[in-house]
Design a protein around this motif. Structure first.
Motif, short mmCIF file in Angstrom:
data_model
loop_
_atom_site.label_atom_id
_atom_site.label_comp_id
_atom_site.label_asym_id
_atom_site.label_seq_id
_atom_site.Cartn_x
_atom_site.Cartn_y
_atom_site.Cartn_z
N ALA A 153 0.84 -1.20 0.00
CA ALA A 153 0.00 0.00 0.00
C ALA A 153 0.87 1.25 0.00
O ALA A 153 1.67 1.45 0.92
CB ALA A 153 -0.92 0.00 1.21
N LYS A 154 0.71 2.10 -1.02
CA LYS A 154 1.47 3.34 -1.09
C LYS A 154 0.55 4.55 -1.29
O LYS A 154 0.96 5.61 -1.74
CB LYS A 154 2.50 3.29 -2.22
N GLY A 155 -0.72 4.36 -0.90
CA GLY A 155 -1.69 5.44 -1.07
C GLY A 155 -1.41 6.63 -0.18
O GLY A 155 -0.58 6.59 0.74
N SER A 156 -2.14 7.71 -0.41
CA SER A 156 -1.91 8.97 0.28
C SER A 156 -2.47 9.00 1.69
O SER A 156 -2.40 10.03 2.37
CB SER A 156 -2.52 10.12 -0.54
N GLY A 157 -3.00 7.88 2.16
CA GLY A 157 -3.57 7.83 3.50
C GLY A 157 -2.58 8.01 4.63
O GLY A 157 -2.99 8.21 5.78
N THR A 158 -1.29 7.97 4.34
CA THR A 158 -0.30 8.24 5.39
C THR A 158 0.08 9.72 5.44
O THR A 158 0.17 10.31 6.51
CB THR A 158 0.98 7.41 5.18
N GLY A 259 -1.68 12.31 -9.96
CA GLY A 259 -2.94 12.84 -9.43
C GLY A 259 -3.02 12.93 -7.93
O GLY A 259 -4.04 13.33 -7.39
N GLY A 260 -1.96 12.51 -7.24
CA GLY A 260 -1.98 12.59 -5.79
C GLY A 260 -2.60 11.39 -5.10
O GLY A 260 -2.77 11.40 -3.87
N TRP A 261 -2.90 10.35 -5.85
CA TRP A 261 -3.51 9.17 -5.22
C TRP A 261 -2.51 8.35 -4.43
O TRP A 261 -2.88 7.60 -3.52
CB TRP A 261 -4.16 8.29 -6.29
N THR A 262 -1.23 8.48 -4.75
CA THR A 262 -0.19 7.81 -3.97
C THR A 262 0.50 8.84 -3.09
O THR A 262 0.45 10.05 -3.34
CB THR A 262 0.84 7.11 -4.88
N ALA A 263 1.18 8.35 -2.06
CA ALA A 263 1.80 9.24 -1.07
C ALA A 263 2.81 10.17 -1.71
O ALA A 263 2.84 11.38 -1.42
CB ALA A 263 2.45 8.41 0.02
N ASP A 264 3.65 9.64 -2.58
CA ASP A 264 4.69 10.46 -3.19
C ASP A 264 4.09 11.54 -4.09
O ASP A 264 4.54 12.69 -4.10
CB ASP A 264 5.71 9.61 -3.95
N THR A 309 -6.79 15.39 -0.38
CA THR A 309 -5.49 15.13 0.26
C THR A 309 -4.45 16.17 -0.16
O THR A 309 -3.71 16.68 0.68
CB THR A 309 -5.01 13.72 -0.07
N THR A 310 -4.38 16.48 -1.43
CA THR A 310 -3.40 17.47 -1.88
C THR A 310 -3.74 18.84 -1.30
O THR A 310 -2.84 19.61 -0.93
CB THR A 310 -3.33 17.52 -3.40
N GLY A 311 -5.03 19.14 -1.18
CA GLY A 311 -5.43 20.39 -0.54
C GLY A 311 -5.09 20.41 0.94
O GLY A 311 -4.67 21.44 1.48
#
Length: 355
Positions: A153-158, A259-264, A309-311
């Motif tokens: 899992a590398k999503g932006s949830g962290t 698109g910001g869906w992953t953490a990086d 998340t990006t916001g």
């Protein structure tokens, strides 16, 4: 001469700014750029004034506030002379958040006692919780870096919940870094998700505790990314810094940064947004900053991707930089649950006795 924000100003600004960016992005997260422009004009959504009703934040702010509560829990134990496992306190906090989402973990998971935050009805809303966060917490096991629950899992949830680690006073950046990575490992296992969380914590720490300028703080975050040996994270952050000098179209931004869906990707878009908008506001870290904030949030949320998340990360960074006085008061007045966000900010300031 402008007065620099106090620690309390920066904490309130970071948490409120993140909630505002999250909320504006949450309003358009399900829309692609073409649909955003069709609904709100060629510049997209740039202010809550064009949105109906209250500004509602997503799971990003919910989990950020529960991160604050987990940290406060650990600090309260320490203040009482009892050593506490910070990661365990955060896990218990996230399990309590899970209950607000109408989910019940297996009997193998602990049943943490309720705390004040759990009684706040505004947080008992299901606002797009991430699959990795849910599945990890529903497993009943506590994820660690050496034993991840979701290793891929590398999503932006962290990264959307990691700003509070940079707000804890009296600790070096290395400790904020470690706390962020251990907390990220509770739900995600991919190195980009773990180290991306650390980048956010280090960047916020550099602003709040070290008093660095925005560009200096970004440089500290980029250096942390390069030290991680996670090529995609370092590459995207380098690209974000370079891209900010040109201030490109949203289409060009997502073509290069994603698109910001992953953490990086999410951290890279936030870095791009805060730097590209700095010229609009004339830079600076003292008073003012409202125009910088609104310009950056507009860049961060109007794209084909994970706009809330990006916001949120963009708002965290600039709220920490300028303090609460740098946030648009008209936006804050529209924010649902602003009183809860402020209460959690006060709790962190009071428990750490930083001023």
């Amino acid at each position: 001469m402008s007065t620099l924000p106090t620690f309390s100003d920066r904490v309130h600004g970071c948490l409120l700014g993140g909630a505002l960016g999250d909320a504006l992005g949450y309003a358009v997260e399900t829309l692609d750029l073409r649909a955003i422009r069709a609904a709100y004009g060629p510049d997209g959504v740039t202010s809550p004034a064009v949105l109906p009703g209250a500004l509602q934040f997503s799971d990003d702010t919910q989990l950020t506030l529960y991160t604050v509560d987990g940290l406060v829990d650990a600090i309260q134990w320490a203040n009482d002379g009892v050593a506490a496992d910070e990661a365990a306190c955060l896990w218990l906090a996230y399990l309590r958040w899970l209950a607000t989402q109408g989910e019940t973990p297996p009997s193998s998971a602990p049943a943490p006692p309720p705390r004040w935050i759990d009684s706040q009805e505004v947080l008992h809303q299901r606002r797009g919780p991430g699959a990795a966060c849910l599945s990890a917490l529903l497993s009943g096991d506590m994820g660690t870096q050496s034993r991840p629950i979701n290793p891929e899992a590398k999503g932006s949830g962290t990264v959307m919940r990691s700003a509070p680690f940079g707000l804890v006073p009296h600790i070096p950046a290395e400790v904020a870094d470690r706390l962020a990575m251990n907390a990220a490992a509770l739900t995600h296992g991919h190195p980009a998700a773990l180290h991306g969380a650390a980048v956010v914590a280090v960047l916020i720490h550099a602003i709040v505790r070290d008093g660095l300028s925005l560009r200096e703080a970004v440089a500290a975050g980029v250096a942390r990314a390069h030290a991680a040996n996670v090529p995609e994270l370092a590459r995207l952050l380098d690209a974000a810094v370079e891209l900010a000098d040109d201030d490109v179209s949203p289409e060009r931004m997502t073509a290069i940064l994603g698109g910001g869906w992953t953490a990086d990707e999410a951290v890279a878009i936030a870095v791009y947004a805060v730097l590209a908008s700095q010229t609009d506001a004339g830079g600076g870290g003292g008073g003012g900053g409202e125009h910088h904030f609104t310009s950056a949030i507009a860049r961060a949320v109007n794209h084909d991707g994970d706009s809330d998340t990006t916001g949120a990360i963009t708002g965290n960074i600039l709220g920490a930089l300028y303090g609460v006085q740098g946030l648009p008061a008209a936006w804050t007045a529209r924010l649902e649950g602003a009183d809860v966000v402020n209460a959690m900010a006060r709790l962190l300031v009071e428990i750490t006795s930083a001023e």
